[in-house]
Structures are given as C-alpha cells and as structure tokens.
Design a protein around this motif. Structure first.
Motif, PDB file in Angstrom:
ATOM      1  N   CYS A   1      27.578  60.509  39.931  1.00  0.00           N
ATOM      2  CA  CYS A   1      27.999  59.213  40.467  1.00  0.00           C
ATOM      3  C   CYS A   1      29.320  58.818  39.813  1.00  0.00           C
ATOM      4  CB  CYS A   1      26.948  58.137  40.199  1.00  0.00           C
ATOM      5  SG  CYS A   1      27.533  56.479  40.600  1.00  0.00           S
ATOM      6  N   ILE A   2      30.304  58.484  40.636  1.00  0.00           N
ATOM      7  CA  ILE A   2      31.596  58.022  40.103  1.00  0.00           C
ATOM      8  C   ILE A   2      31.798  56.579  40.545  1.00  0.00           C
ATOM      9  CG2 ILE A   2      34.095  58.361  40.106  1.00  0.00           C
ATOM     10  CD1 ILE A   2      33.587  61.320  40.727  1.00  0.00           C
ATOM     11  N   SER A   3      31.906  55.704  39.579  1.00  0.00           N
ATOM     12  CA  SER A   3      32.167  54.299  39.916  1.00  0.00           C
ATOM     13  C   SER A   3      33.046  53.693  38.824  1.00  0.00           C
ATOM     14  CB  SER A   3      30.849  53.538  40.057  1.00  0.00           C
ATOM     15  OG  SER A   3      31.078  52.268  40.628  1.00  0.00           O
ATOM     16  N   ILE A   4      33.182  52.375  38.854  1.00  0.00           N
ATOM     17  CA  ILE A   4      34.075  51.703  37.893  1.00  0.00           C
ATOM     18  C   ILE A   4      33.215  51.078  36.798  1.00  0.00           C
ATOM     19  CG2 ILE A   4      35.904  49.969  37.663  1.00  0.00           C
ATOM     20  CD1 ILE A   4      36.104  50.196  40.826  1.00  0.00           C
ATOM     21  N   PHE A   5      33.146  51.735  35.652  1.00  0.00           N
ATOM     22  CA  PHE A   5      32.282  51.233  34.583  1.00  0.00           C
ATOM     23  C   PHE A   5      33.059  50.575  33.444  1.00  0.00           C
ATOM     24  CE2 PHE A   5      29.810  54.739  36.528  1.00  0.00           C
ATOM     25  CZ  PHE A   5      28.814  53.953  37.072  1.00  0.00           C
ATOM     26  N   SER A   6      34.367  50.667  33.496  1.00  0.00           N
ATOM     27  CA  SER A   6      35.163  49.951  32.492  1.00  0.00           C
ATOM     28  C   SER A   6      36.429  49.437  33.167  1.00  0.00           C
ATOM     29  CB  SER A   6      35.508  50.864  31.323  1.00  0.00           C
ATOM     30  OG  SER A   6      36.310  51.928  31.771  1.00  0.00           O
ATOM     31  N   GLY A   7      37.132  48.589  32.485  1.00  0.00           N
ATOM     32  CA  GLY A   7      38.334  48.001  33.072  1.00  0.00           C
ATOM     33  C   GLY A   7      38.063  46.611  33.597  1.00  0.00           C
ATOM     34  N   GLU A   8      39.092  46.054  34.242  1.00  0.00           N
ATOM     35  CA  GLU A   8      39.032  44.651  34.641  1.00  0.00           C
ATOM     36  C   GLU A   8      37.982  44.367  35.707  1.00  0.00           C
ATOM     37  OE1 GLU A   8      42.997  43.516  35.692  1.00  0.00           O
ATOM     38  OE2 GLU A   8      43.793  44.201  33.780  1.00  0.00           O
ATOM     39  N   ILE A   9      37.634  45.391  36.498  1.00  0.00           N
ATOM     40  CA  ILE A   9      36.677  45.136  37.581  1.00  0.00           C
ATOM     41  C   ILE A   9      35.410  45.972  37.409  1.00  0.00           C
ATOM     42  CG2 ILE A   9      38.274  44.225  39.299  1.00  0.00           C
ATOM     43  CD1 ILE A   9      38.536  47.014  40.446  1.00  0.00           C
TER      44      ILE A   9
ATOM     45  N   GLN B   1      24.076  61.542  36.773  1.00  0.00           N
ATOM     46  CA  GLN B   1      25.089  61.647  35.718  1.00  0.00           C
ATOM     47  C   GLN B   1      26.248  60.713  36.119  1.00  0.00           C
ATOM     48  OE1 GLN B   1      25.222  63.554  32.813  1.00  0.00           O
ATOM     49  NE2 GLN B   1      27.177  62.537  32.470  1.00  0.00           N
ATOM     50  N   TYR B   2      26.435  59.644  35.371  1.00  0.00           N
ATOM     51  CA  TYR B   2      27.467  58.665  35.725  1.00  0.00           C
ATOM     52  C   TYR B   2      28.804  59.026  35.093  1.00  0.00           C
ATOM     53  CZ  TYR B   2      23.599  55.666  37.219  1.00  0.00           C
ATOM     54  OH  TYR B   2      22.503  55.155  37.863  1.00  0.00           O
ATOM     55  N   GLU B   3      29.867  58.857  35.861  1.00  0.00           N
ATOM     56  CA  GLU B   3      31.214  59.062  35.328  1.00  0.00           C
ATOM     57  C   GLU B   3      32.083  57.859  35.720  1.00  0.00           C
ATOM     58  OE1 GLU B   3      32.199  61.413  33.289  1.00  0.00           O
ATOM     59  OE2 GLU B   3      30.332  62.563  33.412  1.00  0.00           O
ATOM     60  N   ASP B   4      32.979  57.489  34.823  1.00  0.00           N
ATOM     61  CA  ASP B   4      33.801  56.294  35.016  1.00  0.00           C
ATOM     62  C   ASP B   4      35.182  56.648  35.596  1.00  0.00           C
ATOM     63  OD1 ASP B   4      34.921  53.817  34.851  1.00  0.00           O
ATOM     64  OD2 ASP B   4      34.989  53.725  32.659  1.00  0.00           O
ATOM     65  N   SER B   5      35.522  56.015  36.708  1.00  0.00           N
ATOM     66  CA  SER B   5      36.859  56.257  37.284  1.00  0.00           C
ATOM     67  C   SER B   5      37.875  55.228  36.789  1.00  0.00           C
ATOM     68  CB  SER B   5      36.802  56.198  38.809  1.00  0.00           C
ATOM     69  OG  SER B   5      36.700  54.860  39.238  1.00  0.00           O
ATOM     70  N   GLN B   6      37.391  54.151  36.212  1.00  0.00           N
ATOM     71  CA  GLN B   6      38.258  53.049  35.735  1.00  0.00           C
ATOM     72  C   GLN B   6      39.173  52.525  36.839  1.00  0.00           C
ATOM     73  OE1 GLN B   6      40.304  54.259  32.167  1.00  0.00           O
ATOM     74  NE2 GLN B   6      38.452  55.074  31.268  1.00  0.00           N
ATOM     75  N   PHE B   7      38.787  52.721  38.096  1.00  0.00           N
ATOM     76  CA  PHE B   7      39.591  52.284  39.255  1.00  0.00           C
ATOM     77  C   PHE B   7      40.954  52.989  39.257  1.00  0.00           C
ATOM     78  CE2 PHE B   7      41.677  48.613  41.712  1.00  0.00           C
ATOM     79  CZ  PHE B   7      41.148  49.055  42.912  1.00  0.00           C
ATOM     80  N   ASP B   8      40.964  54.204  38.707  1.00  0.00           N
ATOM     81  CA  ASP B   8      42.208  54.938  38.551  1.00  0.00           C
ATOM     82  C   ASP B   8      42.009  56.326  39.158  1.00  0.00           C
ATOM     83  OD1 ASP B   8      44.258  56.530  37.617  1.00  0.00           O
ATOM     84  OD2 ASP B   8      44.352  55.586  35.657  1.00  0.00           O
TER      85      ASP B   8
ATOM     86  N   ILE C   1      25.850  67.074  44.770  1.00  0.00           N
ATOM     87  CA  ILE C   1      26.233  65.862  45.513  1.00  0.00           C
ATOM     88  C   ILE C   1      26.656  64.768  44.534  1.00  0.00           C
ATOM     89  CG2 ILE C   1      23.770  65.201  45.714  1.00  0.00           C
ATOM     90  CD1 ILE C   1      24.614  63.679  48.321  1.00  0.00           C
ATOM     91  N   ILE C   2      27.692  64.033  44.938  1.00  0.00           N
ATOM     92  CA  ILE C   2      28.205  62.939  44.099  1.00  0.00           C
ATOM     93  C   ILE C   2      28.194  61.654  44.905  1.00  0.00           C
ATOM     94  CG2 ILE C   2      30.247  62.060  42.876  1.00  0.00           C
ATOM     95  CD1 ILE C   2      30.978  65.130  42.551  1.00  0.00           C
ATOM     96  N   LEU C   3      27.642  60.624  44.309  1.00  0.00           N
ATOM     97  CA  LEU C   3      27.653  59.317  44.962  1.00  0.00           C
ATOM     98  C   LEU C   3      28.922  58.586  44.499  1.00  0.00           C
ATOM     99  CD1 LEU C   3      24.462  57.096  45.083  1.00  0.00           C
ATOM    100  CD2 LEU C   3      26.746  56.295  45.620  1.00  0.00           C
ATOM    101  N   GLY C   4      29.811  58.309  45.411  1.00  0.00           N
ATOM    102  CA  GLY C   4      31.054  57.632  45.029  1.00  0.00           C
ATOM    103  C   GLY C   4      32.215  58.153  45.844  1.00  0.00           C
TER     104      GLY C   4
END
Lengths: 379, 285
Positions: A37-45, A77-84, A103-106
């Motif tokens: 799973c790739i989502s935004i786990f850090s940063g402003e949003i 398995q979560y991974e952070d994209s930081q909206f980048d 398969i990746i959710l994101g």
C-alpha cells in the motif's frame, strides 16, 4: 589502525543486517499473503494516509476474521509516498523488488499514481488506487485499476451543479497547477461554457503557496457568481481565509482533494457555505452496508469515517475477494479484477471496464457547522 | 492599484526584516546562515507550545518563545559554527553546515509537532480594514509596523551604539577589528541573540497570518537572501531592495499569475548578478 576499526565496523554492520534479513524471512509465515500500500503517511497532508490506513485495517480485520482466504492471513506492507512522485517511485520499487507483492493499493494522489503506474506495468504488478482521479490514469496500462471515477466526471458534476443548482453565469477558475487541478479546471470550463456560462478568469497556483491575496483581488474585481478552486486542503483553506479577509463574497466550489479536517482548521468560519464535489457513497444501493461500516469504524477508532477511509475499505475488500478466488499472483489477480462481477460495497457498485475504470458518480458536500455535510442541493 | 501597493508593503515587511537579519549575521560571521529559516519556524512552534498547549498568557508566551528561539540560535552558533571557525573552514563549508542545521531543526520540529498545518490564532477570521481602497488585516498591519520598528532599531543600534560600531568594524575588516581590540566574541553573541529574538517574533507574526508548517521557513529565507545580495551591506539599500522585490512579485502576480512569484524573484536576482558582476563575486565570497 583506523582502517582496521572501519573494516570491523563494516563487517559488524553487514553481519547485523544479514541476520535481520534472515530472521525476517524466516519469521514470515507461509500462510501470510502480503500486499503493498502506498499512501501519504508523513508531510503536511498525512491525514489522508491515516484515513486510508484506517479503512484498510478495518477491512483487513473483517477479511482475516471471515476465513474467506481458507486459513491464510492477508497483511499489508505500507510505504510512504510523502505526496512526492520520487518517494512514490522508491516505494513501489521496494514493494515490487524487495517485498515482491503481486498487488499494491495506491497511490493516494494522482501525481504519485501517474509516476508509479509505468513501473507497476513494467513489472506486471497490479496497482489499484482508491482515490487518484486524474483522467490520464485511464491509459496507464492493463495492470492499473481504480475504484474512483475520473476527474472528467467530477469536473462535469461541479459545472452542472454551478449552472443548474447555483444558477451561476460567471465563473472564475483558480486551480492547483498540476495534473489534478489542470484536468478538473479544463473539464469544468468546457461543461460550464457549453451550458451557457462564462469563465472570466482561469489561473493556476503552486502547491505550497501561502499568499493568494493579489489573485483573489483580481477575482473580486470581476464580480463572478462562483469561484471554482480545485486543489489540496491547505491551499484551499488559505484561499477561503484570505477571501474572507479581502471581502471576496462569492460562492466557492471545490473538489475532493480539499476534503480534509485541515481545511476547516485553517479556514474555520470562512469555509462555511463552500461546496465540494466528493466521490459518491453507495446511498440507495448499499445503505445497510454503509450503516454497518460506520458503526464498525466508530467502534474501532471512536471517530466518524471519511469518504477516503470508505474507498480504501472497499478497495481492500475487493482485493480480499479477488485473492480468495484466484491464485496469489499478479496475472491471476488482474484477471480476477477484470472478471469481477458487480461488487456492492460501501461506495456503491464497482465493476471494472477494459481500462480498469469504474462507472461511479460524485456528490456535492457543503461545509456547515465546521463539517462536510452532504448537500441537499443535489445535482 | 492601492491593493497592490498594500500587498507590496506586507510582503516587503517580511523580506526587509529577514534581509536585515541575514545582513547582521553576515557582518558578524561572513556567511549566509540558512539555519535562520529554522529559527523563523521555531518561534511559532514555541508559541504553539507555550500559548496553545501550556495556556500561558499571550504576552509571556511571546517573550518565552522569542527567548527560547534566540537561545537555540545561539547554541547553534556556539556548538557548531564556532568550531568551524576554529578550524578555519571556508564560508562555503559554513553555508553547507547551516543548511544541514536547518534540515535538522525542521525535522526535529516535524517529529515533535508533526508535519500537519498548525494554527496558533484563536480569533475569528474577519474582513480586513479598508485603507485607501485596499484591504488589510490587523495582523498584516502589525507586520508592517513591526518591520518599521525593526528598521529603526537596527539603524539606532548600528549608528548610535558601541556594539553597532564593533559590528560594522568586524563586517568591514575582521583582522583589523581583532587587532584594534574589538570584542569579536561578545559582538557575535549579541548579534545571534538579538537576531534570534527578532526573527522568531517575525515568524510568529507570519504564523498568525498564514498558519505554520515545519517547511515554511526556507522560502522566506531565500527571499531574504535575494534582498541581501541586491541590497549589499547598506541598511537603506536592503530596504529598497525588499520593496522592489516585493513590488515585482506582486505586480507579477497581478499581471501574469501568482505561480510566477518565485520565478520572478529569482529572475530579478539573476538579472542583478548578470548586470553587476562584482555583486556576484561579492556574494560568492
């Protein structure tokens, strides 16, 4: 002497890392099926990542407790994209090449999804987004799916809502200058002008911009009926705040990217009365499921679920269902998704077409009493 | 046009204070101290802690926040930059070190307070005051007044006090200042503490206007550096450079588009450096 110490330290590091990798591999139980799973786990949003994770975790509990995977356990398995986009590329490379997930959710956002889709396609790994809405994702490849409708639909809904419900004739468009904002502003402008409206102003702003006053003054002078402003929560919150400060009194219509408590925190009472298009829930189709989802969510997290949590929840449930009926292999999962019969979930009916797209709609929400409320001025 | 003029004054007030602060630090230690961006951010976060979390009265929270930020800034100098000086490092090494310190400060703030946008204001958003056809919020008015007061304080300190004379001497000729018995250490300490207080207070004013995120310092410091390079060592020149930069940015936002602001700012810097080769040489050195 120093070189010797350095060599010993290096060897010790190599030993420690190897031991960890060995232990980690051995500890992975054979009966665990891991997806990414790739989502935004850090940063402003980072709130978006939190909501995504909440929805996924709730769905995971239900899948693993239901035994539909016949004794096997699904894990994420979560991974952070930081909206980048760059971080997104690093995340997907790790998930595909190291974790070897099928398969990746994101990703959460369109900008990251568009950056990582070619990699997913190249390594034949399924990528399914629960929130990326850019139109061009449609043509990203066979392995790319999403359970949200594209911006084309969202822009149309906003334009029709402005013309039909709000009876707006003159509009200004102020959008975040990326794939997401450009796509929405283009679609809104097309439909709004086709239906007899006039767009008197159209301009982009940068992500991270803090001062919008000069542009808002220009819009104020035009005396438009509505300001359509698709963008992310922080910039849109500041636009609402600064609009009130400079006395720009118009109707504000935004898009799903701004749907966040951060917007209300920044704009507070200046956000009152603003409208936002947001992905639909399955109202009228799956009301019982929505109620059950809301109850379970509140029980688990002691807070109201957001639409993003609902979409992540549905995406996870769809993945669970497909994995339960197919081999845990990217090609089979892809086939399973294309063959999926109409899935009824909390976000309504999901059925993928040949592009991995769904036919769903957008609703209009209004901010009242510092909350996003489903508007009664439904298009 | 009156609104463009007012908007110019608002952003110029931030650029001028940062430009002058950087200039004071530059006189004392001879490098662009990027860690000042961290102090600009540290002020509002200290305020968030003292005022919003500990509920200390506004006046005392302001004092504690500015003092703490100022002490942090001095500690940075004492623990890091001073060691570089002893080892006779080049200004480039110090510039890189200051950038590293900024990154560390920003990340520490992120870890403690999170990356999400925070707000320290607890007042309702109201329509601004109408001044000569232009809208201005109370906090923006405070920002303008603050920059005027700061300029006067800097002018008085630099031209009427012994400390100002020492700082000017160090800025002009460091070895000569040392040989003449100027107390270099004391001057640098006073400079760091004073700049720390004023920049953190500016950060708090900025946060009252547009809220706070840990990354908000770099952009404004870049603008300050542009103002400082164009303005050079002269206080009045820095003020004029700040107003010109702000006017160009606001005119650009009005006639071209708001996303062009940074492009315009750096285009002005490039233009200036191309037209003034000696200025670029000075800036590099």
């Amino acid at each position: 002497m120093n070189k010797k110490i350095l060599l010993i330290v290096l060897l010790a590091l190599v030993f420690i890392i190897s031991t960890f990798i060995f232990l980690d591999r051995n500890s992975t139980k054979d009966h665990t099926l891991t997806i990414g799973c790739i989502s935004i786990f850090s940063g402003e949003i980072a709130t978006y990542g939190k909501e995504t994770k909440q929805g996924i975790a709730l769905a995971l509990d239900e899948i693993n407790n239901s035994n539909i995977l016949q004794g096997k356990e699904l894990a994420v398995q979560y991974e952070d994209s930081q909206f980048d986009a760059k971080m997104g590329v690093q995340a997907i490379n790790k998930l595909i090449l190291v974790d070897k997930v099928p398969i990746i959710l994101g990703a959460f956002s369109s900008r990251v999804t568009l950056a990582i889709a070619p990699i997913a396609e190249k390594y034949e790994t399924v990528l399914m987004s629960a929130s990326a809405t850019a139109d061009s994702i449609k043509n990203s490849g066979d392995y790319i799916f999403r359970i949200v409708p594209p911006n084309k639909v969202q822009g149309e809904v906003a334009a029709f809502f402005a013309r039909e419900n709000l009876k707006a004739k003159k509009a200004a468009v102020y959008y975040v200058n990326d794939e997401y904002g450009q796509g929405l502003s283009k679609e809104f402008t097309n439909i709004f002008t086709m239906n007899g409206g006039k767009v008197l102003f159209s301009e982009g702003f940068s992500l991270g911009q803090k001062d919008f006053r000069t542009t808002l003054q220009k819009i104020k002078k035009l005396e438009v009926d509505i300001l359509y402003f698709p963008g992310q929560a922080i910039e849109i919150g500041l636009i609402l705040k600064q609009s009130k400060e400079i006395g720009l009194n118009t109707i504000f219509v935004g898009a799903d990217g701004s749907y966040s408590p951060d917007l209300i925190k920044i704009a507070s009472d200046a956000a009152s009365g603003a409208y936002f298009t947001l992905m639909s829930m399955g109202f009228g189709v799956s009301d019982d499921m929505i109620k059950q989802f809301n109850d379970s969510f509140k029980k688990k997290y002691n807070e109201e679920p957001t639409v993003y949590a609902a979409y992540a929840y549905d995406a996870m449930k769809i993945i669970g269902q497909v994995i339960s009926k197919n081999n845990f292999d990217a090609k089979d999962i892809k086939k399973g998704l294309y063959d999926l019969e109409e899935y009824i979930g909390v976000t309504g009916l999901t059925k993928f077409d040949q592009h991995g797209e769904v036919d769903k709609n957008y609703y209009v929400y209004e901010i009242k009493d510092n909350k996003f409320i489903l508007s009664n001025k439904q298009f | 046009m009156s609104q463009i003029f007012v908007n110019t004054l608002i952003s110029a007030s931030f650029f001028i204070v940062i430009g002058l602060a950087l200039s004071l630090i530059y006189r004392a230690v001879k490098f662009f101290d990027m860690s000042l961006a961290g102090i600009f951010v540290a002020g509002p976060y200290c305020m968030l802690f003292f005022y919003n979390s500990l509920c200390i009265p506004l006046f005392f929270a302001l004092i504690f926040s500015c003092l703490l930020s100022s002490i942090i800034y001095y500690v940075i100098y004492f623990a890091i930059y001073k060691r570089f000086e002893h080892n006779a490092h080049s200004p480039l090494s110090l510039l890189l070190a200051s950038f590293g310190i900024y990154i560390i400060l920003q990340n520490v703030i992120s870890i403690i307070f999170g990356d999400r946008i925070m707000t320290i204001r607890n007042i309702h958003i109201q329509e601004g005051i109408l001044l000569g056809g232009a809208m201005l919020t109370p906090i923006q008015l405070i920002a303008i007044l603050y920059s005027i007061i700061f300029v006067f304080i800097v002018l008085i300190i630099m031209h009427k006090t012994k400390y100002g004379l020492c700082l000017r001497t160090i800025g002009e000729n460091f070895p000569l200042a040392q040989s003449l018995g100027v107390s270099v250490k004391k001057t640098i300490v006073i400079t760091y503490l004073t700049v720390g207080i004023f920049v953190s207070l500016l950060g708090i004013i900025y946060a009252y206007d547009v809220d706070i995120v840990p990354t908000m310092g770099m952009n404004i410091i870049m603008m300050g550096i542009i103002v400082m390079i164009i303005g050079g060592n002269g206080i009045m020149k820095i003020i004029i450079a700040g107003i010109i930069l702000s006017l160009a940015i606001n005119l650009g936002a009005w006639y071209i588009g708001s996303e062009w602001k940074e492009v315009i700012a750096f285009a002005i810097l490039l233009f200036y450096l191309l037209m003034q080769p000696r200025a670029s040489h000075k800036a590099v050195n």
